[in-house]
Design an enzyme around this catalytic site. Structure first.
Site, PDB file in Angstrom:
ATOM      1  N   TRP A 300       0.830  -1.209   0.000  1.00 39.23           N
ATOM      2  CA  TRP A 300       0.000   0.000   0.000  1.00 39.23           C
ATOM      3  C   TRP A 300       0.863   1.256   0.000  1.00 39.23           C
ATOM      4  O   TRP A 300       0.384   2.349  -0.310  1.00 39.23           O
ATOM      5  CB  TRP A 300      -0.952   0.007   1.194  1.00 39.23           C
ATOM      6  CG  TRP A 300      -0.283   0.236   2.539  1.00 39.23           C
ATOM      7  CD1 TRP A 300       0.842  -0.354   3.031  1.00 39.23           C
ATOM      8  CD2 TRP A 300      -0.725   1.125   3.567  1.00 39.23           C
ATOM      9  NE1 TRP A 300       1.125   0.103   4.298  1.00 39.23           N
ATOM     10  CE2 TRP A 300       0.179   1.005   4.655  1.00 39.23           C
ATOM     11  CE3 TRP A 300      -1.810   1.994   3.685  1.00 39.23           C
ATOM     12  CZ2 TRP A 300       0.042   1.737   5.846  1.00 39.23           C
ATOM     13  CZ3 TRP A 300      -1.948   2.718   4.867  1.00 39.23           C
ATOM     14  CH2 TRP A 300      -1.038   2.594   5.935  1.00 39.23           C
ATOM     15  N   ASP A 301       2.133   1.105   0.357  1.00 40.31           N
ATOM     16  CA  ASP A 301       3.057   2.233   0.380  1.00 40.31           C
ATOM     17  C   ASP A 301       3.019   2.991  -0.942  1.00 40.31           C
ATOM     18  O   ASP A 301       3.067   4.226  -0.965  1.00 40.31           O
ATOM     19  CB  ASP A 301       4.480   1.738   0.631  1.00 40.31           C
ATOM     20  CG  ASP A 301       4.614   0.896   1.885  1.00 40.31           C
ATOM     21  OD1 ASP A 301       3.763   0.008   2.098  1.00 40.31           O
ATOM     22  OD2 ASP A 301       5.570   1.103   2.650  1.00 40.31           O
ATOM     23  N   GLU A 430      -0.150  -2.449  12.966  1.00 43.88           N
ATOM     24  CA  GLU A 430       0.066  -3.893  12.931  1.00 43.88           C
ATOM     25  C   GLU A 430       0.314  -4.500  14.308  1.00 43.88           C
ATOM     26  O   GLU A 430       0.560  -5.710  14.402  1.00 43.88           O
ATOM     27  CB  GLU A 430       1.226  -4.214  11.989  1.00 43.88           C
ATOM     28  CG  GLU A 430       0.884  -3.918  10.535  1.00 43.88           C
ATOM     29  CD  GLU A 430       2.062  -4.137   9.597  1.00 43.88           C
ATOM     30  OE1 GLU A 430       1.834  -4.520   8.440  1.00 43.88           O
ATOM     31  OE2 GLU A 430       3.212  -3.896  10.031  1.00 43.88           O
ATOM     32  N   LYS A 498       1.245   1.074  16.431  1.00 48.03           N
ATOM     33  CA  LYS A 498       2.531   1.027  15.739  1.00 48.03           C
ATOM     34  C   LYS A 498       2.818   2.293  14.945  1.00 48.03           C
ATOM     35  O   LYS A 498       3.941   2.791  14.923  1.00 48.03           O
ATOM     36  CB  LYS A 498       2.574  -0.189  14.807  1.00 48.03           C
ATOM     37  CG  LYS A 498       3.863  -0.294  14.003  1.00 48.03           C
ATOM     38  CD  LYS A 498       3.843  -1.471  13.032  1.00 48.03           C
ATOM     39  CE  LYS A 498       5.123  -1.513  12.197  1.00 48.03           C
ATOM     40  NZ  LYS A 498       5.112  -2.616  11.224  1.00 48.03           N
ATOM     41  N   GLN A 499       1.787   2.817  14.262  1.00 47.69           N
ATOM     42  CA  GLN A 499       2.041   3.869  13.272  1.00 47.69           C
ATOM     43  C   GLN A 499       0.758   4.633  12.996  1.00 47.69           C
ATOM     44  O   GLN A 499      -0.291   4.362  13.583  1.00 47.69           O
ATOM     45  CB  GLN A 499       2.543   3.234  11.984  1.00 47.69           C
ATOM     46  CG  GLN A 499       1.543   2.298  11.318  1.00 47.69           C
ATOM     47  CD  GLN A 499       2.145   1.545  10.149  1.00 47.69           C
ATOM     48  OE1 GLN A 499       3.019   0.718  10.311  1.00 47.69           O
ATOM     49  NE2 GLN A 499       1.667   1.854   8.950  1.00 47.69           N
TER      50      GLN A 499
END
Length: 704
Positions: A300-301, A430, A498-499
Site C-alpha cells: 500500500w506504500d 500492525e 505502531k504507526q
C-alpha cells in the site's frame, strides 16, 4: 562529514558512511543500484516461488572504486558528492599535480543504460604520466540467475541469464541480457596529455536484441561526446518543471530536495515512450534482494504514501502506477477467491503476478485496507486528470468495480446494531490483528463505494444498490463522550499503536471531521503511537496540525517526520534506530505530502484542488513548481501575506481554462496561461473556469 553549505541540492562528504546500506543510490525507471555495491536490480525481474520471491540479483559492473597509487595517498584530498541537479554521484581525488574523478549515473533518457566516467586532469606543470587505479570485484555470479557468458558485442562483454524459479507454478523464467564495457585495472594520462575522460557502459535488456539495440544507441551518444550531456540535460528539464522548496532551515530544504530526488529517480522521464511500470517498493529499485527491504515487493506504500506526490508532479507516471494494478488484477481476483470472497483483493505484498507473496499469511488475509488505498489512488487520479479513457477502455473501471464487489462480499450485516461490519482485520497499526471494525478501513470502504457509484454514473453504467447501501450503513466507530474515533471496536485510549492509523482520516483519506474531533484524534494517538514505528507516521500528524492552524505543533512533527534521514546522502531508514528498509521511499512520500499538501493545504477533490496555505514555524515562504491539474501545469507560491499562482504558457491538449475561487472574498480569479496572479492570503480552490453565477459541484469548503 561536512555540511553541504547553503546549496540544498548537492550533498557532499569527505568520507563514505560506515554502513554500506546508506550509500547513495543511482536509479532510473528500469535499473537501480547503490554506489560501490555488487548488485544491480532490474525492474520487474523477481526470482523465487510465492513468499520467497525477491528481486533477482544481477552482478554489477559498476562496482568500481577509483584509487590513487599508494605513494600519493598522503597528499590527496578526497570528496564524495551526490548531485541531485544532474542525477549523478561524483568521487574526486585531488593532489598537487592532478585531479581525478569518477562519475556514476543511471541514464535518465536511456533507462536500460547505466554508466560511469573517469577523468584525469593535470593541474601542475609537467609532462610525466599520471596513473589512477580502478578497483573492481566484479564476478559474473548470482544465486538467482542461470548465467552464461556469450560473444562480445562491439567491444562489450555479454552475459545472458534467466531466473531460476518462477513466482507462480508454470510462470515465466524471466530473461536478462547484459552488455558492459570491460574495466581495466588502471588508467593513465599520457605524457603529452592535459586531460582525458574514459566512459564505461552497462546496458541491460529483456532480450539479446533489446540489449544490443540499447547499447548501440548509447554508443552513438558516447562517440558523439553527448552521453552524459543528454542525461544531465534531461535532469535539468525535469527540475525546471518540478520542484518544492521553502524559505526556511537548510536541513528542511535538503530533506525536501533529497526526498523528491529519490522519488522521481524511480519514475520515467516525462514523455518517455513505452514505459511499463512494475510498481514502487518501499526500498526502491536499488534494494530488494532476498531478505532485504521487503524483497522488493509492492505494498500500500505505493498507493497511499508515494502516489499523491507523483500524481501532482507527474500524472503520466501516476497513470503507469495504476496500470501496474490493472495488469495484476487477475492476481487480485484470485486472492479474493482463495479467501472465499467475490471481487478483487489486492495483495498485501505483490510482485509480478499480483498474487499474494507475503511470507506470513496473517498480513495477506487481514490487511485488506490495501484495497482501499488502491482505489483511493484511482479516485485521486480521476479527479486530477479527468482521464476517462483509463477507466472506460484501459481497465481502470474493472479495478474499481472489483474492489467494490469485494467489500460488499466481505462485510457482515449486524441486525443488533443495524450496521454493516468488517470483522477479523488488521488495520495499519500492525500491533493489533483480528480486530473488528477498523475505523480507517471502514471509512475507506465507504469512500471506495461512493466513488465506485459516482464513477459508474459518469461512465453510463448501472450502480448496484448494494454499493450505496453498504456505504451508508457501514459502522464508523466513534466515541461521542470523548469525541474521538477508536481505532477499532474495544480500543481504549493509551493502547500502544505502531504507526499512523486513525490520524489518516481527514488526510490522506477524505473524511469530514469537526476541528475538535480532529484535534482529539491527534492528541490521543500522539500519546499512544510507538516511537519505534516507521518514518511516515509523524508526517501525518504534521498535516493534521497544519489543518488546525497550529504552526508550532506542526513544526515539531515536521521535524520528527524527517528525523530518519541518514547523512551524508540523505538516505532514509524505515525506523529511527536505522533498522528496516533503507532508501525508504514510503517515509519520503509521507514527508513530501506533509510539505506538498500540508503547507499548501492541497486537497484533490471532484470540484478542483483546494488550497489553504500555512507556514509552519520557522518557514516564511513556500514554492511549488509544476503542479499538474487536468492538463495544466502551475506554479504555486505563498508567504505569510500573499499567494501567487501562475499557469505555464503551454497547457496540454484539451486542458480546460482554470480559475481560482477565493473563499474569503467570494471572488473568482482567472488563471490564464503565461500569466501570474497574486492575491492576499486566502483559502480557496483551483478549478475549471465556470460561467458567471455557476457553482462547482461539491463546492462546500472542507468537504471532498
Amino acid at each position: 562529514m561536512e555540511d553541504a553549505g547553503e546549496d540544498p541540492t548537492v550533498f557532499t562528504a569527505r568520507s563514505l558512511p560506515s554502513d554500506p546500506r546508506l550509500l547513495a543510490t543511482v536509479t532510473n525507471a528500469y535499473l537501480g543500484t547503490r554506489v560501490y555495491h555488487d548488485t544491480l536490480h532490474v525492474s520487474g525481474v523477481y526470482n523465487g516461488a510465492g513468499g520467497d520471491t525477491h528481486r533477482a540479483l544481477l552482478p554489477s559492473p559498476l562496482n568500481v572504486q577509483l584509487e590513487a597509487p599508494a605513494e600519493t595517498g598522503r597528499e590527496l584530498t578526497e570528496t564524495f558528492v551526490l548531485d541531485t541537479n544532474t542525477g549523478s554521484f561524483l568521487h574526486t581525488l585531488e593532489g598537487p599535480s592532478f585531479q581525478a574523478s569518477q562519475r556514476i549515473y543511471a541514464h535518465r533518457t536511456l533507462p536500460h543504460v547505466m554508466a560511469f566516467t573517469v577523468s584525469i586532469t593535470r593541474v601542475a606543470m609537467g609532462s610525466w604520466p599520471i596513473t589512477v587505479l580502478l578497483r573492481s570485484a566484479f564476478s559474473p555470479e548470482s544465486p538467482d540467475l542461470d548465467l552464461h557468458l556469450g560473444p562480445d558485442f562491439q567491444g562489450a562483454r555479454y552475459l545472458m541469464a534467466h531466473t531460476l524459479t518462477p513466482e507462480q507454478p508454470g510462470g515465466p523464467q524471466l530473461e536478462v541480457h547484459m552488455l558492459w564495457t570491460p574495466v581495466p585495472p588502471a588508467l593513465t594520462l599520457g605524457e603529452s596529455e592535459e586531460d582525458q575522460t574514459w566512459e564505461f557502459l552497462t546496458v541491460v535488456g529483456g532480450s539479446q536484441a533489446e540489449a544490443q539495440l540499447c547499447f548501440t544507441e548509447a554508443l552513438q551518444l558516447q562517440v558523439g561526446g553527448t552521453l552524459y550531456a543528454a542525461h544531465a540535460r534531461a535532469w535539468a528539464q525535469l527540475w525546471a518543471t518540478c520542484g518544492l522548496d521553502v524559505v526556511g532551515p537548510l536541513p528542511l530544504r535538503q530533506a525536501l530536495r533529497g526526498s523528491l530526488y529519490y522519488l522521481v529517480s524511480a519514475l520515467p522521464q516525462p514523455g518517455a515512450p513505452g514505459y511499463t511500470c512494475h510498481g514502487l517498493s518501499p526500498g526502491g529499485l536499488s534494494n530488494g534482494s532476498r531478505e532485504e527491504c521487503y524483497w522488493g515487493h509492492v505494498f500500500w506504500d505505493q498507493d497511499l504514501w508515494m502516489f499523491p506526490t507523483v500524481l501532482l508532479f507527474q500524472p503520466e507516471a501516476a497513470r503507469a502506477l495504476l496500470e501496474y494494478r490493472i495488469r495484476t488484477l487477475d492476481g487480485a481476483l484470485d486472492n479474493a477467491r482463495k479467501l472465499g470472497y467475490q471481487g478483487a483483493k489486492f495483495a498485501w505484498e505483490s510482485a509480478g503476478s499480483g498474487r499474494e507473496v507475503c511470507p506470513e499469511d496473517v498480513y495477506g488475509a487481514q490487511e485488506i485496507h490495501v484495497n482501499g488505498a488502491v482505489v483511493l489512488a484511482f479516485q485521486l487520479y480521476y479527479h486530477a486528470t479527468q482521464d476517462v479513457q483509463l477507466f472506460r477502455e484501459a481497465g481502470g473501471w474493472d479495478v474499481v468495480r472489483a474492489v467494490a464487489e469485494f467489500w460488499c462480499s466481505r462485510v457482515e450485516w449486524s441486525p443488533e446494531e443495524e450496521e454493516y461490519q468488517l470483522k477479523g482485520v488488521m488495520p495499519p497499526d500492525e500491533y493489533h490483528s483480528g480486530v473488528d471494525n477498523s475505523v480507517y478501513t471502514n471509512v475507506l470502504v465507504q469512500n471506495n463505494l461512493r466513488f465506485a457509484a459516482a464513477l459508474a454514473r459518469d461512465l453510463g453504467r448501472p450502480v448496484p444498490t448494494e454499493w450505496l447501501a453498504v456505504a451508508e450503513k457501514i459502522k464508523v466507530p466513534f466515541d461521542p463522550r470523548q469525541d474521538f474515533h477508536p481505532e477499532f471496536d474495544g480500543y481504549q485510549p493509551g493502547e500502544e499503536v505502531k504507526q499512523a492509523d486513525v490520524v489518516l482520516l481527514g488526510y490522506p483519506v477524505p473524511f469530514h471531521l469537526s476541528p475538535h474531533t480532529r484535534r482529539r484524534n491527534l492528541e490521543i494517538y500522539e500519546a499512544a503511537t510507538s516511537p519505534r514505528g516507521p518514518a511516515m507516521t509523524w508526517s501525518m500528524f504534521a498535516v493534521g496540525w497544519m489543518e488546525l492552524k497550529d504552526p508550532r505543533r506542526a513544526q515539531d512533527f515536521l521535524e520528527r517526520s524527517f528525523a530518519n534521514i541518514a547523512e551524508p546522502f540523505k538516505v532514509w531508514t524505515e525506523n529511527a534506530d536505522g533498522s528496516g528498509a533503507v532508501n525508504f521511499l514510503t517515509g519520503m512520500g509521507g514527508f513530501l505530502q506533509a510539505a506538498l499538501c500540508g503547507f499548501t493545504g492541497f486537497r484533490i477533490t471532484g470540484a478542483g484542488v483546494t488550497f489553504d496555505p500555512m507556514c509552519p514555524a520557522g518557514v516564511s515562504a513556500v514554492r511549488v513548481r509544476g503542479l499538474c491539474y487536468q492538463g495544466n501545469r502551475l506554479d504555486f507560491s505563498f508567504s505569510e501575506g500573499s499567494v501567487t499562482i501562475e499557469v505555464k504558457a503551454q497547457p496540454g491538449p484539451g486542458a480546460p481554462p482554470l480559475e481560482a475561487e477565493l473563499w474569503l472574498t467570494h471572488t473568482r480569479v482567472p488563471l490564464l496561461p503565461g500569466h501570474r496572479v497574486s492575491f492576499p492570503h486566502s483559502a480557496g480552490r483551483i478549478q475549471r473556469s465556470l460561467p458567471p453565477g455557476a457553482e462547482a459541484a461539491g463546492s462546500t469548503p472542507g468537504v471532498s
